[in-house]
Enzyme design. Structure first.
Site, PDB file in Angstrom:
ATOM      1  N   HIS A  73      -4.596  69.270 109.825  1.00  0.00           N
ATOM      2  CA  HIS A  73      -5.408  69.286 111.039  1.00  0.00           C
ATOM      3  C   HIS A  73      -6.814  68.787 110.732  1.00  0.00           C
ATOM      4  CE1 HIS A  73      -2.135  72.144 111.594  1.00  0.00           C
ATOM      5  NE2 HIS A  73      -2.290  72.026 112.892  1.00  0.00           N
ATOM      6  N   HIS A  76      -5.669  76.766 110.476  1.00  0.00           N
ATOM      7  CA  HIS A  76      -5.182  75.383 110.387  1.00  0.00           C
ATOM      8  C   HIS A  76      -6.313  74.428 110.017  1.00  0.00           C
ATOM      9  CE1 HIS A  76      -6.177  76.137 114.666  1.00  0.00           C
ATOM     10  NE2 HIS A  76      -6.705  74.948 114.615  1.00  0.00           N
ATOM     11  N   GLY A 102      -3.972  81.845 109.668  1.00  0.00           N
ATOM     12  CA  GLY A 102      -3.008  80.850 110.090  1.00  0.00           C
ATOM     13  C   GLY A 102      -2.351  81.310 111.377  1.00  0.00           C
ATOM     14  N   ASP A 116      -9.763  78.292 120.480  1.00  0.00           N
ATOM     15  CA  ASP A 116      -9.101  78.664 121.742  1.00  0.00           C
ATOM     16  C   ASP A 116      -7.847  79.482 121.457  1.00  0.00           C
ATOM     17  OD1 ASP A 116     -10.794  76.911 123.355  1.00  0.00           O
ATOM     18  OD2 ASP A 116      -9.642  75.273 122.456  1.00  0.00           O
ATOM     19  N   GLY A 117      -7.078  78.992 120.506  1.00  0.00           N
ATOM     20  CA  GLY A 117      -5.802  79.644 120.210  1.00  0.00           C
ATOM     21  C   GLY A 117      -5.992  81.083 119.766  1.00  0.00           C
ATOM     22  N   ILE A 123      -9.464  71.491 123.786  1.00  0.00           N
ATOM     23  CA  ILE A 123      -8.249  70.761 123.397  1.00  0.00           C
ATOM     24  C   ILE A 123      -7.274  71.715 122.714  1.00  0.00           C
ATOM     25  CG2 ILE A 123      -7.299  68.942 121.883  1.00  0.00           C
ATOM     26  CD1 ILE A 123      -8.946  67.769 124.124  1.00  0.00           C
ATOM     27  N   HIS A 136      -5.892  66.778 116.727  1.00  0.00           N
ATOM     28  CA  HIS A 136      -5.702  68.197 116.390  1.00  0.00           C
ATOM     29  C   HIS A 136      -4.788  68.414 115.185  1.00  0.00           C
ATOM     30  CE1 HIS A 136      -5.316  72.516 117.004  1.00  0.00           C
ATOM     31  NE2 HIS A 136      -4.023  72.348 116.777  1.00  0.00           N
ATOM     32  N   ARG A 142       7.395 113.914 110.024  1.00  0.00           N
ATOM     33  CA  ARG A 142       6.031 113.582 110.487  1.00  0.00           C
ATOM     34  C   ARG A 142       5.068 114.726 110.180  1.00  0.00           C
ATOM     35  NH1 ARG A 142       5.349 114.557 116.995  1.00  0.00           N
ATOM     36  NH2 ARG A 142       7.022 116.074 117.254  1.00  0.00           N
ATOM     37  N   GLU A 148      -1.739  98.058 118.958  1.00  0.00           N
ATOM     38  CA  GLU A 148      -1.049  98.101 117.669  1.00  0.00           C
ATOM     39  C   GLU A 148      -1.302  96.861 116.823  1.00  0.00           C
ATOM     40  OE1 GLU A 148       0.409  98.559 120.613  1.00  0.00           O
ATOM     41  OE2 GLU A 148       0.917 100.692 120.635  1.00  0.00           O
ATOM     42  N   ASP A 202      12.795 110.018 125.500  1.00  0.00           N
ATOM     43  CA  ASP A 202      12.065 108.803 125.885  1.00  0.00           C
ATOM     44  C   ASP A 202      12.991 107.599 126.036  1.00  0.00           C
ATOM     45  OD1 ASP A 202       9.597 109.841 126.326  1.00  0.00           O
ATOM     46  OD2 ASP A 202       8.748 109.286 124.390  1.00  0.00           O
TER      47      ASP A 202
END
Lengths: 681, 681
Positions: B31, B71, B132, B173-174, B205, B279, B375, B431, B488
């Site tokens: 990229h 990238h 990544g 953006d991603g 872009i 890109h 637990r 999460e 549940d």
């Protein structure tokens, strides 16, 4: 004892509350507080706002209701019961009686009751989707709203409006904290889905305590930033304010609407309301009695439905819904006469069937030693199929050029805020919401598909699991399926994902081994309307096999099949899938030349192979032949069953590496030579 | 040929660009556009903003830099090379030479080069985290910022400031479309992390084309709604504007900062800039030459580092960093003298070691037929361990009361916007970000843990996978581990998750079978500092076994062990894990009473069992004994290897059901009687 509620509206709302409390308390398990808080919201939506016919809960023109905070399931069950929802099958055919009986409510959270802990799609008419995993429901609701826009744009005519419905979702703090919800909200805002209304239960309480511990957003500003119309209702008990908010939603024509509703969790329970003690545990019968007292309901009557309440709903949502559905039937009758071709498409869609001739253009690929990447073959097959299924739509999480998931035939078009008739969706880089949205498309009758890199199934397993739980035919197109990704390296090379996806019950994971297997795997996936499919596809080329020499690819319909065989009992069985299948074939040829009796088995879909009769399984993999070698560029786990205790596996035992794909394959010893060597051991 | 750039700053920036283009073009993969766009941002951060000593890239007081848009990896590699980052091991010990050599850059994306397709943690000093998968890096950055706040609050004294660093992340953006990023941003805003700065590459872009296709948010408003300080820089090439923005970030003392930087992807490439053609694919050598020409660099020189550039960085970040790290060393020397106890804690942390006596309070549980839920035992063991590891911190995704993950000993405290010294974190219902944040804590030297319901690992597998890829000891506490969840219902009952988690390479999945196995599994997990662990725990009770009768639970350290045995060769081996182990034991007792020779094997961690010598594996599971029965309330897949071709499995073959847990177990036939029957077949 006479109910002392001041009016029938309040009485109806309090009845929802009391039924919900009683059910949770009887089960001694569940979430009472939210149904108590939001009873007025459910009341307002069904009784005053929605076009919903309880006698026809699958009527295609109905408004949709999604309870995204599925833990508040009793809110839905109580409401569906009181409004008199009729039982139907999933196609809307009446099966007699009520969808949710009082007896089912009494057996809330018991095995066999349709009133499960969280709403389960298809358990009872009126449950539009399975909710529970937070954020999932709101993502479905975006898909439902997109489906309406798409159906309206493609099927409504100037004179005949078949599709003009809204989708409402009730959601909680938990829903809106989840990333999937923000992703879905961003898609909805971008697409200007003015037919979508989320009602956010702003109660300041989560399991750990006050939301202040972890949640201090200005939700309104956040949603405005995502292009939403944001409204506020200061008191969930103010039905008139809810009426006004929903009217403002209906009047808004360029944005989805978020209504922030301030509520009091466990409303009416004097000692537990407004605390997290009312969230996830029963109140105790004493507190239930006190709450009933505060509502003016008889304190010691359980599952009490006061006289007049059902009639009140029948007079409201019942009558309004019946009129609306009758009007729709009238339009539909006219539509069938005026637009017979389009009506036939819709009828197939309503029936959950594929149109006649859907598979007529599925290509047959010629043998070719160089071959092609299965992602490319997939692009061709997808286009050949979608062309003949007008209601098949989908898209990618910003990877369409890589996933080859674009529909390129004439008229396919783009689904954009300015054009809702297009069939190519753009989900943005939002995999989890993509899966939830695509489930929403399928729940709306469309054959929805979505695409991303296979490794990013890690981002959307929640949605994939729900596709399977709901028996939806959601199609996942998953390219770049192994270390064949090459240079992008370990983070982008799926290693464990074949096993991890095969592990999801009911999800059919296909990994075709050449172009014709792609075609047949698509055929299989499309014909199975009650299970989702994952189509796992390569970035890199593989040969297209000569099917005059090898068995036909239609063997894919059985999940696994004998691709090439020897005379008599094999000395060794070689197995493979996807881009490693030809390595098994190559090794087989060398071993045969060296005098071994070799069978090669192609295994494009273990899930379907495992469903075959034992006789077929034993025919393909005779129990007596324990010398077996499998090759797949992933981990061994899902192969153990097929190779058996004496079997060998050529594949991955670690994460991958960044490099040109062919060098990465050699680096990890995944090649025909390794198969040959293992077969000789 | 002489470079014609107008000044050394521009020359240095353009050198980052040119190295990045050349590397991508030589690899013919990668990229190029984002490194070209953001070279000034990386320049500004390292050269002008950050306290970063290239000679000591692991110095604890350094500012952190995260390239979330991994990238664009060449941006990082070029910059680390040019600033002269030294090679070290992960503890900061110099290993000689450069971290990123020019030769490594020339071998970008080739097997063996530290310059992988995406930055891989520990491949080279200066890579603070593996990025990544989009959104992961920014979530890590929140963990790093939280770590700094926690370290500062706990270790700085009035006179001696050891921790006062900032964390910078560049994102795309991603990244910001991904749900995990919004979750992480919401946590950061809530916590008022004023030491955190994200620089958002706003280039319009994406891979499919313009972001308009799917992304039209007012990002600034969205982040303001989440409590962020939002700044804008209109031109990524305006270093002075970047200086001002970073100064404004440093001046802001109550919020994290988002700097929205307008950039031009592929800046300088005359035919490809500002298009998605810049890109994800190389530009082509012709376009590379034209871009170099536009910068005033020699067109046909590859991997060209003009004279003066390295010296320029040495004069800037080099000198400033050296001074800062020297000052820190001075403080550290004083601190060791003034605060020897705390300094010893920190030294252990810096060395990646556990403090002396960390395990001295791990409890031994008495035999008890009623027993306890694992637990609950986990809560006790976690507290016993964390009490003696001062730098072990963590929390839950709003399920602490259910996960039993709260630290309750004196002084544990809450980590809140108003108190950064507490050890109990509150992630909210987020999460995926939780896992990324916890990875960030671990990358900062802390022993981080996080907790949720096991089924919601589906929401955070991306983060769990990265824990393993990065060899971080992130501890996942995962309760409600099977159909034992009960009421549940299917959405909340993990069925496939044990197999799916065991499939992740390097993740040790523990499912202890009683309270003492909980203790020993924790001991195992804590001692393994280079792998993450998933502690899978029940909601429901199981007996605490009498270890005078059964083998000691320390067998857990080998992953699987003989719990009880017969004389001579067994007729049958029964295996189990977790809450089904006692069913295998019960069945074994009945079979023994009926005259069978029975061995019972406890298998709390298959991953570790598989790593034992073959002799040990064969000792526990003699190949000759093929009559084997395993029981686990999940799917069979991961057991196939251990039960073999003749083995039988008692477990789940579908999704679960809503009902009281004991009834659900009976409904699916998961009990001792089924084991007994299978053993007799």
């Amino acid at each position: 004892m006479t109910a002392t509620s001041t009016d029938i509206q309040t009485l109806a709302i309090d009845t929802i509350r009391a039924l919900s409390m009683d059910a949770v308390q009887t089960a001694n398990s569940g979430h009472p507080g939210t149904p108590m808080a939001l009873a007025p919201v459910a009341y307002q939506l069904f009784q005053n706002a929605m076009d919903y016919d309880p006698a026809k809960p699958h009527w295609p023109g109905r408004d949709r209701f999604v309870l995204s905070c599925g833990h508040a399931s009793m809110l839905l069950y109580s409401t569906l019961h009181l409004i008199g929802t009729k039982a139907t099958d999933i196609h809307g055919n009446p099966t007699g009686g009520e969808s949710i009986t009082l007896d089912s409510i009494k057996k809330f959270r018991q095995i066999g009751s349709v009133c499960a802990g969280h709403p389960e799609y298809a358990e009872a008419a009126g449950i539009e989707t399975t909710t529970g995993p937070l954020g999932a429901g709101v993502s479905n609701s975006v898909g439902m709203a997109m489906a309406e826009k798409w159906l309206a744009a493609n099927y409504n005519t100037d004179d005949l409006t078949l599709f003009n419905y809204n989708t409402y979702a009730i959601c909680s703090d938990g829903d809106l904290m989840e990333g999937i919800a923000t992703e879905a909200a961003s898609v909805a805002g971008h697409l200007k889905l003015d037919n979508l209304c989320w009602l956010y239960d702003d109660n300041n309480i989560t399991i750990e305590g006050d939301t202040d511990l972890a949640f201090s957003e200005d939700i309104g500003m956040k949603f405005e930033g995502m292009g939403w119309n944001v409204l506020k209702v200061d008191n969930a008990n103010d039905v008139e304010a809810l009426n006004k908010a929903v009217a403002a939603f209906k009047a808004c024509s360029d944005k989805p609407t978020l209504v922030i509703v301030k509520s009091i969790i466990g409303y009416g329970a004097p000692n537990k309301q407004n605390t997290h003690g009312a969230h996830g545990a029963p109140l105790g019968w004493d507190e239930v009695a006190l709450a009933k007292k505060s509502y003016g309901l008889p304190e010691d009557e359980k599952f009490y439905v006061p006289a007049g309440v059902k009639e009140h709903f029948a007079d409201g949502v019942g009558k309004r819904g019946a009129a609306a559905s009758a009007a729709w039937e009238d339009v539909w009758t006219k539509y069938q006469a005026a637009e017979p071709a389009k009506a036939a498409e819709l009828q197939a869609m309503f029936d959950g069937k594929l149109p006649q001739g859907w598979d007529k253009d599925i290509p047959v690929f010629e043998a070719d030693a160089k071959g092609d990447a299965t992602r490319n073959s997939s692009g061709k097959v997808l286009n050949a199929i979608a062309k003949n299924i007008p209601f098949m739509i989908g898209g990618s999480a910003d990877l369409a050029p890589s996933n080859k998931s674009d529909l390129k035939f004439e008229g396919a078009g783009e689904f954009l805020p300015t054009s809702y008739d297009g069939r190519n969706l753009h989900f943005g880089i939002r995999e989890h919401a993509m899966s939830g949205i695509t489930n929403g498309l399928c729940l709306s009758g469309l054959r929805g598909y979505c695409a991303t890199f296979f490794v990013f199934t890690d981002y959307m397993r929640g949605g994939m699991r729900l596709s399977s739980i709901m028996h939806q035919p959601t199609l996942y197109i998953l390219t770049h399926d192994s270390i064949g990704v090459g240079e992008d390296g370990p983070t982008h090379q799926p290693i464990e994902h074949l096993t991890a996806c095969r592990a999801i019950p009911g999800l059919n994971v296909y990994r075709p081994g050449d172009a014709n297997e792609v075609a047949e795997c698509y055929r299989s996936a499309m014909m199975i309307s009650d299970h989702p499919a994952a189509m796992v596809l390569s970035r890199q080329n593989m040969p297209t096999m000569d099917r005059t020499k090898f068995a036909p690819a239609s063997g894919c319909l059985k999940g696994g099949y004998i691709l090439s065989d020897c005379e008599g009992t094999p000395d060794v069985i070689l197995m493979g899938s996807g881009s490693e299948l030809y390595m098994a074939v190559d090794a087989g040829e060398k071993l045969t030349a060296a005098g071994k009796k070799v069978r090669v088995v192609s295994m494009p879909c273990m899930d379907i192979f495992a469903q075959q009769d034992q006789s077929y399984i034993d025919e393909v993999l005779p129990p007596a032949v324990t010398n077996r070698v499998a090759i797949e560029a992933g981990i061994q786990m899902s192969w153990d069953r097929w190779i058996g205790s004496n079997g060998k596996f050529i594949g991955m035992h670690s994460f991958g590496a960044s490099g040109p794909f062919d060098q990465v394959y050699e680096h990890f010893g995944i090649n025909a030579a390794s198969v040959e060597k293992a077969a000789n051991c």
